[in-house]
Scaffold this active site. Structure first.
Site, PDB file in Angstrom:
ATOM      1  CE  LYS A 175       1.124  13.815 -15.225  1.00  0.00           C
ATOM      2  NZ  LYS A 175       0.910  14.305 -16.597  1.00  0.00           N
ATOM      3  CG  HIS A 183       1.116   9.763 -25.990  1.00  0.00           C
ATOM      4  ND1 HIS A 183       0.389  10.044 -24.852  1.00  0.00           N
ATOM      5  CD2 HIS A 183       2.410   9.729 -25.593  1.00  0.00           C
ATOM      6  CE1 HIS A 183       1.210  10.183 -23.816  1.00  0.00           C
ATOM      7  NE2 HIS A 183       2.444  10.003 -24.247  1.00  0.00           N
ATOM      8  CG  HIS A 220       3.400  14.591 -24.221  1.00  0.00           C
ATOM      9  ND1 HIS A 220       4.191  15.719 -24.335  1.00  0.00           N
ATOM     10  CD2 HIS A 220       4.104  13.738 -23.446  1.00  0.00           C
ATOM     11  CE1 HIS A 220       5.310  15.543 -23.651  1.00  0.00           C
ATOM     12  NE2 HIS A 220       5.283  14.345 -23.101  1.00  0.00           N
ATOM     13  NE  ARG A 269       2.389  16.862 -13.571  1.00  0.00           N
ATOM     14  CZ  ARG A 269       2.917  16.025 -12.720  1.00  0.00           C
ATOM     15  NH1 ARG A 269       2.528  16.061 -11.462  1.00  0.00           N
ATOM     16  NH2 ARG A 269       3.848  15.171 -13.082  1.00  0.00           N
ATOM     17  CE  LYS A 324       7.143  16.970 -14.476  1.00  0.00           C
ATOM     18  NZ  LYS A 324       7.163  15.744 -15.225  1.00  0.00           N
ATOM     19  CD  GLU A 384       9.354  15.123 -22.940  1.00  0.00           C
ATOM     20  OE1 GLU A 384       8.692  16.131 -22.619  1.00  0.00           O
ATOM     21  OE2 GLU A 384       8.845  13.989 -23.092  1.00  0.00           O
ATOM     22  NE  ARG A 408      -4.236  -1.833   1.560  1.00  0.00           N
ATOM     23  CZ  ARG A 408      -4.365  -2.890   2.366  1.00  0.00           C
ATOM     24  NH1 ARG A 408      -3.619  -2.994   3.442  1.00  0.00           N
ATOM     25  NH2 ARG A 408      -5.247  -3.817   2.106  1.00  0.00           N
ATOM     26  CD  GLU A 414      -2.038  16.333 -16.650  1.00  0.00           C
ATOM     27  OE1 GLU A 414      -0.885  15.935 -16.444  1.00  0.00           O
ATOM     28  OE2 GLU A 414      -2.725  15.970 -17.605  1.00  0.00           O
ATOM     29  CG  ASN A 440       0.244  16.339 -20.784  1.00  0.00           C
ATOM     30  OD1 ASN A 440       1.182  15.683 -20.347  1.00  0.00           O
ATOM     31  ND2 ASN A 440      -0.870  16.525 -20.100  1.00  0.00           N
ATOM     32  CG  HIS A 453       8.096   9.644 -24.671  1.00  0.00           C
ATOM     33  ND1 HIS A 453       6.733   9.604 -24.838  1.00  0.00           N
ATOM     34  CD2 HIS A 453       8.340  10.694 -23.855  1.00  0.00           C
ATOM     35  CE1 HIS A 453       6.176  10.586 -24.146  1.00  0.00           C
ATOM     36  NE2 HIS A 453       7.131  11.259 -23.539  1.00  0.00           N
TER      37      HIS A 453
HETATM   38  P1  NAD Z   1      14.514   4.665 -21.268  1.00  0.00           P
HETATM   39  O1  NAD Z   1      14.311   4.592 -19.828  1.00  0.00           O
HETATM   40  O2  NAD Z   1      14.019   3.552 -22.108  1.00  0.00           O
HETATM   41  O3  NAD Z   1      16.054   4.891 -21.559  1.00  0.00           O
HETATM   42  C1  NAD Z   1      16.489   4.955 -22.895  1.00  0.00           C
HETATM   43  C2  NAD Z   1      17.607   3.973 -23.191  1.00  0.00           C
HETATM   44  O4  NAD Z   1      18.835   4.515 -22.713  1.00  0.00           O
HETATM   45  C3  NAD Z   1      17.458   2.618 -22.542  1.00  0.00           C
HETATM   46  O5  NAD Z   1      17.867   1.637 -23.447  1.00  0.00           O
HETATM   47  C4  NAD Z   1      18.421   2.677 -21.363  1.00  0.00           C
HETATM   48  O6  NAD Z   1      18.930   1.410 -21.019  1.00  0.00           O
HETATM   49  C5  NAD Z   1      19.504   3.558 -21.894  1.00  0.00           C
HETATM   50  N1  NAD Z   1      20.210   4.348 -20.892  1.00  0.00           N
HETATM   51  C6  NAD Z   1      19.662   4.999 -19.849  1.00  0.00           C
HETATM   52  N2  NAD Z   1      20.585   5.736 -19.230  1.00  0.00           N
HETATM   53  C7  NAD Z   1      21.754   5.527 -19.867  1.00  0.00           C
HETATM   54  C8  NAD Z   1      23.063   6.032 -19.710  1.00  0.00           C
HETATM   55  N3  NAD Z   1      23.352   6.942 -18.779  1.00  0.00           N
HETATM   56  N4  NAD Z   1      24.024   5.594 -20.545  1.00  0.00           N
HETATM   57  C9  NAD Z   1      23.721   4.708 -21.547  1.00  0.00           C
HETATM   58  N5  NAD Z   1      22.495   4.222 -21.763  1.00  0.00           N
HETATM   59  C10 NAD Z   1      21.522   4.635 -20.933  1.00  0.00           C
HETATM   60  O7  NAD Z   1      13.828   5.980 -21.904  1.00  0.00           O
HETATM   61  P2  NAD Z   1      13.647   7.490 -21.422  1.00  0.00           P
HETATM   62  O8  NAD Z   1      13.670   8.278 -22.666  1.00  0.00           O
HETATM   63  O9  NAD Z   1      14.549   7.853 -20.311  1.00  0.00           O
HETATM   64  O10 NAD Z   1      12.174   7.482 -20.833  1.00  0.00           O
HETATM   65  C11 NAD Z   1      11.057   7.255 -21.652  1.00  0.00           C
HETATM   66  C12 NAD Z   1       9.874   6.915 -20.775  1.00  0.00           C
HETATM   67  O11 NAD Z   1       9.614   7.994 -19.887  1.00  0.00           O
HETATM   68  C13 NAD Z   1       8.599   6.688 -21.549  1.00  0.00           C
HETATM   69  O12 NAD Z   1       7.997   5.503 -21.104  1.00  0.00           O
HETATM   70  C14 NAD Z   1       7.720   7.873 -21.190  1.00  0.00           C
HETATM   71  O13 NAD Z   1       6.362   7.570 -21.201  1.00  0.00           O
HETATM   72  C15 NAD Z   1       8.212   8.181 -19.811  1.00  0.00           C
HETATM   73  N6  NAD Z   1       7.959   9.554 -19.361  1.00  0.00           N
HETATM   74  C16 NAD Z   1       7.373   9.719 -18.157  1.00  0.00           C
HETATM   75  C17 NAD Z   1       7.146  10.983 -17.672  1.00  0.00           C
HETATM   76  C18 NAD Z   1       6.579  11.168 -16.301  1.00  0.00           C
HETATM   77  O14 NAD Z   1       6.227  12.297 -15.945  1.00  0.00           O
HETATM   78  N7  NAD Z   1       6.523  10.133 -15.501  1.00  0.00           N
HETATM   79  C19 NAD Z   1       7.504  12.103 -18.428  1.00  0.00           C
HETATM   80  C20 NAD Z   1       8.104  11.902 -19.673  1.00  0.00           C
HETATM   81  C21 NAD Z   1       8.334  10.620 -20.132  1.00  0.00           C
HETATM   82  N1  GLY Z   2       5.414  14.806 -18.303  1.00  0.00           N
HETATM   83  C1  GLY Z   2       4.193  15.479 -17.980  1.00  0.00           C
HETATM   84  C2  GLY Z   2       3.965  15.659 -16.521  1.00  0.00           C
HETATM   85  O1  GLY Z   2       4.760  15.249 -15.715  1.00  0.00           O
HETATM   86  O2  GLY Z   2       2.973  16.195 -16.143  1.00  0.00           O
END
Ligand code: NAD
Ligand code: GLY
Length: 368
Positions: free
Chosen positions: A143, A252, A248, A241, A227, A185, A121, A237, A245, A266
């Site tokens: 998020k 998406h 996005h 907030r 942010k 971003e 929980r 949101e 997006n 992404h």
């Molecule tokens: P990811 O986590 O897949 O990382 C990208 C790639 O880089 C992976 O293959 C990873 O192994 C590699 N990698 C990571 N750090 C490294 C480093 N320092 N050196 C070498 N390789 C490295 O992708 P991402 O772009 O970090 O994140 C994308 C995700 O984030 C999506 O799922 C998206 O929906 C999510 N996201 C969430 C929010 C939120 O607010 N929670 C906001 C934006 C995006």
């Molecule tokens: N990436 C959008 C948010 O965190 O609200």
């Protein structure tokens, strides 16, 4: 090291930005741990590079630790991986006082954060983001979640981390393509409400991408400050907030059409989506066409693909299917998509009554 605060009353937390933070992680996270016990979650790529360094720093700080190494890639943000991670955590007998540590990009951060939100929980978690995208966006704001076959991030929870350590040194091993995806971003914050930052990026963006530590620290700090401000104002949101997006809704849809895989990352999808959002803003007459062109020019100048037709390996884009994906957006209100549009660079706003025919024609022009 620069330190910022996300102000959320008793759930406020620090974001540290600087070099060498993974080596110092044990000491930096100690003040936020309920007990000196953590469970580290990482992926295979990041684990090979940084897990030993992190575990050594935990040892030096007398923090007991276990870890799990998951496959790298968007596919890991799935029900199957969530279930398997929860099982591993329970098998390791984690307790409510154990803190999870997400060491990786947005995939590991979102999955680990969601596991932390629902395990026993709710347990605490710490973000050590290792991609530019996760340092400027996903690690801050709480998020968390996973993807489903009906769309991205459709199952999740708001669960704030206890601390964020953005180590700019780890970006040196990040492939250029991933760095660029994260850069989209970064640009987003300039387009939303900071035209001066957009101008700074036009001058210094390539320095940042080429490894200039000062430029990286400035850009990541500016993005995280923006942010943190928005999250403090509107954590769940219900209003402002949603500006984050920008790009996005279209993005998406492009991602869904390419199967959330290596064809389109992404952040790359967000770059394309922002370009279409500003084209739409120009088409409805609220944004000067020069601003839409300026955004496209900057994204292209640093090496991002903004024209969906020029994406290497692009599918035959299908307009109806893209519009259908947009209809699965989380931000629907009474079944209608809320668009983030802009009156110019630095003037984003939410629009709940966009003419669907106009959306159709702008998207058609982008893909055909
Ligand atoms: P990811 O986590 O897949 O990382 C990208 C790639 O880089 C992976 O293959 C990873 O192994 C590699 N990698 C990571 N750090 C490294 C480093 N320092 N050196 C070498 N390789 C490295 O992708 P991402 O772009 O970090 O994140 C994308 C995700 O984030 C999506 O799922 C998206 O929906 C999510 N996201 C969430 C929010 C939120 O607010 N929670 C906001 C934006 C995006
Ligand atoms: N990436 C959008 C948010 O965190 O609200």
């Amino acid at each position: 090291m620069r330190t910022l605060t996300v102000s959320l009353a008793d759930r406020s937390y620090s974001i540290h930005i600087g070099a060498g933070l993974v080596e110092r992680a044990g000491d930096l996270i100690t003040p936020v741990l309920k007990r000196p016990r953590v469970f580290v979650v990482t992926d295979e790529t990041v684990g090979d590079l940084y897990l030993d360094i992190l575990l050594k720093s935990l040892d030096l700080a007398d923090i007991r630790h276990d870890h799990a190494v998951l496959p790298a890639g968007e596919g890991t943000k799935s029900f199957a991986q969530l279930e398997s991670l929860l099982d591993t955590l329970l098998a390791a007998r984690v307790e409510r006082s154990t803190t999870l540590v997400a060491l990786g990009g947005g995939v590991i951060g979102d999955l680990t954060g969601f596991a932390a939100a629902i395990l026993l929980r709710g347990v605490d978690f710490v973000q050590i983001p290792t991609t530019l995208l996760s340092q400027v966006d996903s690690s801050v704001g709480g998020k968390t979640g996973i993807n489903t076959r009906r769309g991205k991030n459709l199952v999740g929870a708001f669960h704030q981390p206890r601390i964020v350590l953005a180590d700019i040194g780890v970006l040196d091993t990040l492939p250029r393509r991933e760095l660029l995806a994260g850069y989209a971003e970064v640009v987003k914050y300039g387009v939303i409400d900071d035209p001066a930052f957009f101008g700074w990026l036009e001058t210094h963006g390539l320095n940042l991408l080429d490894g200039d530590a000062e430029a990286r620290t400035h850009a990541i700090s500016t993005a995280c400050e923006a942010k943190a401000r928005v999250v403090a104002e509107d954590e769940r949101e219900s209003g402002r907030r949603a500006l984050l997006n920008l790009g996005h809704t279209f993005g998406h849809a492009f991602e869904a059409e390419t199967g959330y895989g290596a064809t389109l990352l992404h952040g790359e999808a967000v770059a394309m989506g922002m370009a279409v959002a500003l084209d739409l803003s120009a088409a409805i007459g609220v944004c000067p066409p020069e601003d839409a062109a300026r955004l496209r020019a900057h994204l292209t100048a640093v090496g991002l693909v903004v024209d969906p037709r020029k994406l290497p390996g692009a599918p035959d884009w299908d307009l109806d299917r893209l519009l259908e994906h947009m209809g699965h957006d989380k931000k629907l209100l009474d079944g209608r998509v809320t668009y983030v549009l802009a009156k110019g660079i630095g003037q984003a706003y939410l629009c709940r009554d966009t003419d669907p025919d106009r959306v159709r024609s702008v998207l058609a022009a982008a893909i055909q």
